[in-house]
Structures are given as C-alpha cells and as structure tokens.
Design a protein around this motif. Structure first.
Motif, short mmCIF file in Angstrom:
data_model
loop_
_atom_site.label_atom_id
_atom_site.label_comp_id
_atom_site.label_asym_id
_atom_site.label_seq_id
_atom_site.Cartn_x
_atom_site.Cartn_y
_atom_site.Cartn_z
N GLY A 94 -54.16 -4.72 -5.44
CA GLY A 94 -54.63 -3.50 -4.80
C GLY A 94 -53.53 -2.48 -4.55
O GLY A 94 -53.79 -1.29 -4.45
N TRP A 130 -56.71 -9.21 -4.85
CA TRP A 130 -56.49 -7.78 -4.64
C TRP A 130 -55.48 -7.51 -3.55
O TRP A 130 -55.03 -6.36 -3.39
N TYR A 132 -58.15 0.31 -1.59
CA TYR A 132 -58.34 -1.14 -1.58
C TYR A 132 -57.51 -1.85 -0.50
O TYR A 132 -58.04 -2.69 0.24
N VAL A 147 -57.21 2.75 -7.33
CA VAL A 147 -57.77 1.85 -6.32
C VAL A 147 -56.77 1.57 -5.20
O VAL A 147 -57.16 1.16 -4.11
N ASN A 148 -55.48 1.80 -5.49
CA ASN A 148 -54.48 1.56 -4.44
C ASN A 148 -54.57 2.61 -3.32
O ASN A 148 -53.85 2.51 -2.33
N LYS A 201 -63.33 -7.89 -0.76
CA LYS A 201 -62.44 -7.94 -1.93
C LYS A 201 -61.82 -9.33 -1.99
O LYS A 201 -61.51 -9.93 -0.97
N ARG A 212 -59.09 -1.44 2.87
CA ARG A 212 -60.30 -2.24 3.01
C ARG A 212 -59.96 -3.70 3.27
O ARG A 212 -60.57 -4.36 4.14
#
Length: 228
Positions: free
Chosen positions: A125, A121, A135, A131-132, A117, A138
C-alpha cells in the motif's frame, strides 16, 4: 382417540395436517472469512516502535538542521544535511513498514473479520502508485479500531480517527511540497517541505506510540475492559 374416516386410515384432523405442505427453511451458518496467507500470529510491536520513534527523531532533527543551515549556515553544511537525510529516510521508511505490517497482523488476531484490506497491503500500500494515497490510511483505521479494548457488554467503544487524519494530511502535504521543491518551485517551497516533514514525523510518532500502547494493553490485560 380419533376414528379413521379416510381411505388411508386417517381421521379428519390428521388428514388436514397431512395435506398441508411442510416448509423447512434452513439458514446457512455464517462462515468466518479466512484471511489470506498464513494464520495471524501475535508478536510484540514494542521493540520495533522504539526503532521507528528513534529514526523519526533523527529525521526531524535533520529537517531542523536543513532549515537552519539553509537560512543561516553555509551551503556545504546544508548539502551534508541533505545527503544524510537520504539514508535516514530509507531506514525510517523500511522500519516503519515492518512495524506497520506487524501491528496489522496483530490486529487480525484481535478482530479477524474487521479488515477491508489484506495484510500484504501493509507493505504494498505504500509502494503501489495512486493507491498509496489512501490504502495505508484505511489499513491504519482498521488496525486502530481492531486494537481497541471492548466494553464489558462486548461492544466497541466510539472510535476517533483524528490522530490518523492529522498524520495522513501532514504526510500528503509533505509529499506535495517535496515534489514541488524538486520541480523548480520557489525557495519557499523548500522550507515548507521541511516544515511539513517535521509535522508529519511528529504526527507519525504519536500514532506509532498510541497504537503500540493499545496493542500492548490488549496483550497484558485482555481484550475487554474490566467492569466497574
């Protein structure tokens, strides 16, 4: 010396070589994947980590105060603790995201191609819905791996994500408990929300401290473990 036997003036051996097609296979050079945005610059995250740890400590004390006043104290003191938690939460969240972005950029200096990412992000993110939920984890894993010192042979040591997983599970549970307690859930959810908040804050503090230490060691002693 070979005698020319063909009309082109070549001997049998040279004519056979000339007749064979020459195949040249060119392998493209691997090009490094450029990171979006300006070049990554190394900056110390130590000062920011102290601010994050202090705010997480205040947040934890606030949660403990809410549990104590909710069970044994007056409603007025409990309401005051709830009001104080709001500004502390926003201060802690903003400071944490600034620190998170800084360690992500530093990790790009250590391992430019080890991130799935982009660095933007590290902020978005946490904000973009859905996506929170994965992300930030990750990004945390990629940053954690990139900030590890290499072995003398240049290979990466085995990575363990146990601390990150504990922190992330606690954070998800604290969010579920928080929204459930605000949605008219039984009073038990309010206490569980505070407990999950405390567990999340403690795990986050451990993550901040260890990742900051990893990067500080890389800067002070180099990216490779000294051979014994």
């Amino acid at each position: 010396m070979h005698t020319a036997v063909t009309k082109d003036g070549l001997c049998d051996e040279c004519a056979a070589l000339d007749a064979e097609p020459v195949i040249r296979i060119s392998q493209p050079r691997p090009q490094p994947r450029p990171a979006p945005g300006p070049p990554a610059a190394l900056r110390s995250p130590v000062g920011l980590s102290y601010a994050v740890l202090a705010l997480l400590g205040v947040w934890t004390v606030g949660d403990l105060a809410m549990i104590a006043t909710g069970r044994w104290g007056s409603d007025r003191v409990h309401d005051l603790a709830v009001q104080v938690q709001g500004p502390v939460f926003f201060a802690c969240a903003i400071t944490f995201m600034v620190w998170f972005h800084r360690v992500r950029v530093n990790a790009e200096v250590f391992a430019p191609d080890g991130h799935r990412k982009s660095r933007t992000w590290a902020y978005w993110g946490w904000i973009v819905p859905v996506v929170n939920l994965w992300y930030p984890r990750r990004i945390a894993i990629d940053t954690w791996v990139a900030s590890a010192r290499r072995l003398p042979d240049g290979s990466a040591p085995p990575a363990s994500y146990q601390l990150i997983n504990i922190w992330w599970i606690c954070w998800l549970l604290s969010n579920v408990a928080f929204y459930s307690s605000n949605g008219g859930a039984p009073d038990g959810w309010v206490g569980f929300s505070s407990v999950a908040d405390i567990a999340s804050a403690v795990a986050a503090a451990c993550f901040v401290r260890q990742l900051t230490r990893r990067q500080d060691v890389l800067v002070r002693t180099g990216p490779v473990v000294a051979a014994a």
